[in-house]
Enzyme design. Structure first.
Site, PDB file in Angstrom:
ATOM      1  N   ASP A 252       0.795  -1.240   0.006  1.00 16.10           N
ATOM      2  CA  ASP A 252       0.014   0.033  -0.089  1.00 16.10           C
ATOM      3  C   ASP A 252       0.802   1.121  -0.179  1.00 16.10           C
ATOM      4  OD1 ASP A 252      -2.142  -1.679   0.203  1.00 16.10           O
ATOM      5  OD2 ASP A 252      -2.301  -1.597   2.465  1.00 16.10           O
ATOM      6  N   LYS A 253       0.313   2.208  -0.532  1.00 13.59           N
ATOM      7  CA  LYS A 253       0.752   3.584  -0.446  1.00 13.59           C
ATOM      8  C   LYS A 253       1.471   4.033   0.885  1.00 13.59           C
ATOM      9  CE  LYS A 253      -0.223   8.652  -0.558  1.00 13.59           C
ATOM     10  NZ  LYS A 253      -1.064   9.543  -0.777  1.00 13.59           N
TER      11      LYS A 253
END
Length: 357
Positions: A162-163
């Site tokens: 994820d970011k």
């Protein structure tokens, strides 16, 4: 899958008159083991930025096709069906362009790279992030490598994080390397471990979480956990082990059997231990501890020190696709997580006689 944040924006206003040109916006092939299920339910699971109502409207307008022909929303998908979304406007241009950005390369050879990704960096373009991603940075870094085409899905990212998760990522430079590494991920012969700070204390020192992960119908950007025998979602298994206890929070290690979207974040929320700082899953609330002004200030300070989910992809192990050699990598904790742990250690040391489960 192409970015689809605005795919259904005007579906309600469209009518298929049989004359308009249609453009493919989404395509998927139904798995060989898929049980019969309504196509609106199937696509609701597959498409992140969508609602079931909009999918049904698209089908009613003739924009949902199976094997080249429009179907209604009650059509039940079958194994090997080719499902496409056809709209009357072209897609957003998703060509990946090289962009010069710093990359922390942990390891590199002719076949692959291992990257240490910082928190805050989007891995792949899409859903409003068409530039400034890790893939754009890789396109620049490898721009002089004739065999590497950033727009070719047969090379590049082998997996994703994820970011706002930091840590190790594996990149394949050749189709052969990606194919062989992909098989290892599929067969669960790779080793990946994460470290995380979660809310609450654990009764046991280690445990196993199992449950299908699917899109949350109340929030399409969040995942939810369903029973393992559910026809919705994908099977997911997470193993956890306690590394350090802080009374109101716990530092744990997670090892994945599967690699589903938001797997650790969703599984921890499911068992009542959301990740500290994970706003989407409730981790920015004070979930354990007293309500004194001093404690509230301490937690808020911790959220400022680490303004993201406290999750780090720490280790990565796999067999090299060419040499057959075992490759193992470890990423040191980033500064924000190190500082956060230091704060909690200091807090618990000064409050040992007050802290309870």
């Amino acid at each position: 899958m192409k970015a689809e944040e605005n795919i259904f924006e005007t579906v309600e206003d469209l009518e298929d008159d049989g004359q308009q040109a249609l453009y493919e916006h989404f395509r998927t092939v139904v798995d060989s083991g898929q049980m019969p299920v309504r196509i609106d339910k199937y696509l609701f699971e597959k498409m992140q930025h969508s609602s079931r109502n909009r999918i049904q409207n698209a089908a009613d307008a003739g924009f949902i096709h199976v094997n080249g022909k429009p179907v209604k929303s009650n059509y039940k998908v079958r194994p090997s069906d080719v499902v496409t979304l056809m709209l009357d406007r072209p897609q957003h241009d998703t060509t990946i362009e090289p962009e010069e950005m710093p990359l922390e390369v942990v390891y590199e050879d002719n076949d692959l790279m291992v990257i240490n990704k910082p928190a805050g960096l989007v891995v792949h373009p899409g859903a409003g992030n068409f530039h400034g991603t890790l893939v754009n940075a890789l396109a620049w870094y490898l721009k002089d490598l004739d065999t590497y085409d950033p727009n070719d899905p047969e090379v590049g990212l082998v997996h994703r994080i994820d970011k706002d998760t930091s840590g190790l990522l594996l990149i394949a430079k050749t189709p052969e390397a990606k194919s062989k590494l992909g098989v290892q991920f599929l067969n669960k012969t790779t080793h990946r471990s994460y470290v995380a700070l979660v809310w609450g204390n654990f009764t046991d020192e280690e445990g196993r979480i199992e449950g299908n992960i699917a899109r949350d119908p109340k929030d399409r950007l969040r995942m939810t956990v369903l029973p393992s025998d559910s026809e919705m979602g994908k099977p997911a298994v997470t193993h956890y082990k306690v590394l350090e206890r802080f009374g109101y929070t716990t530092w744990i290690e997670c090892v994945l059997e599967t690699g589903r979207t938001h797997q650790i974040r969703a599984h921890m929320k499911y068992i009542g231990h959301p990740l500290f700082g994970d706003e989407r899953y409730g981790g920015t609330e004070i979930l354990r501890g007293n309500r004194s002004s001093t404690y509230k200030a301490f937690v808020q300070n911790g959220l400022k020190i680490c303004p993201r989910q406290a999750l780090h992809a720490q280790t990565l192990g796999f067999i090299h696709p060419t040499t057959g050699r075992q490759m193992d990598f470890t990423s040191p904790l980033p500064e924000d997580l190190s500082a956060l742990l230091k704060r909690w250690r200091g807090f618990i040391k000064g409050n040992e006689h007050k802290t309870t489960i």
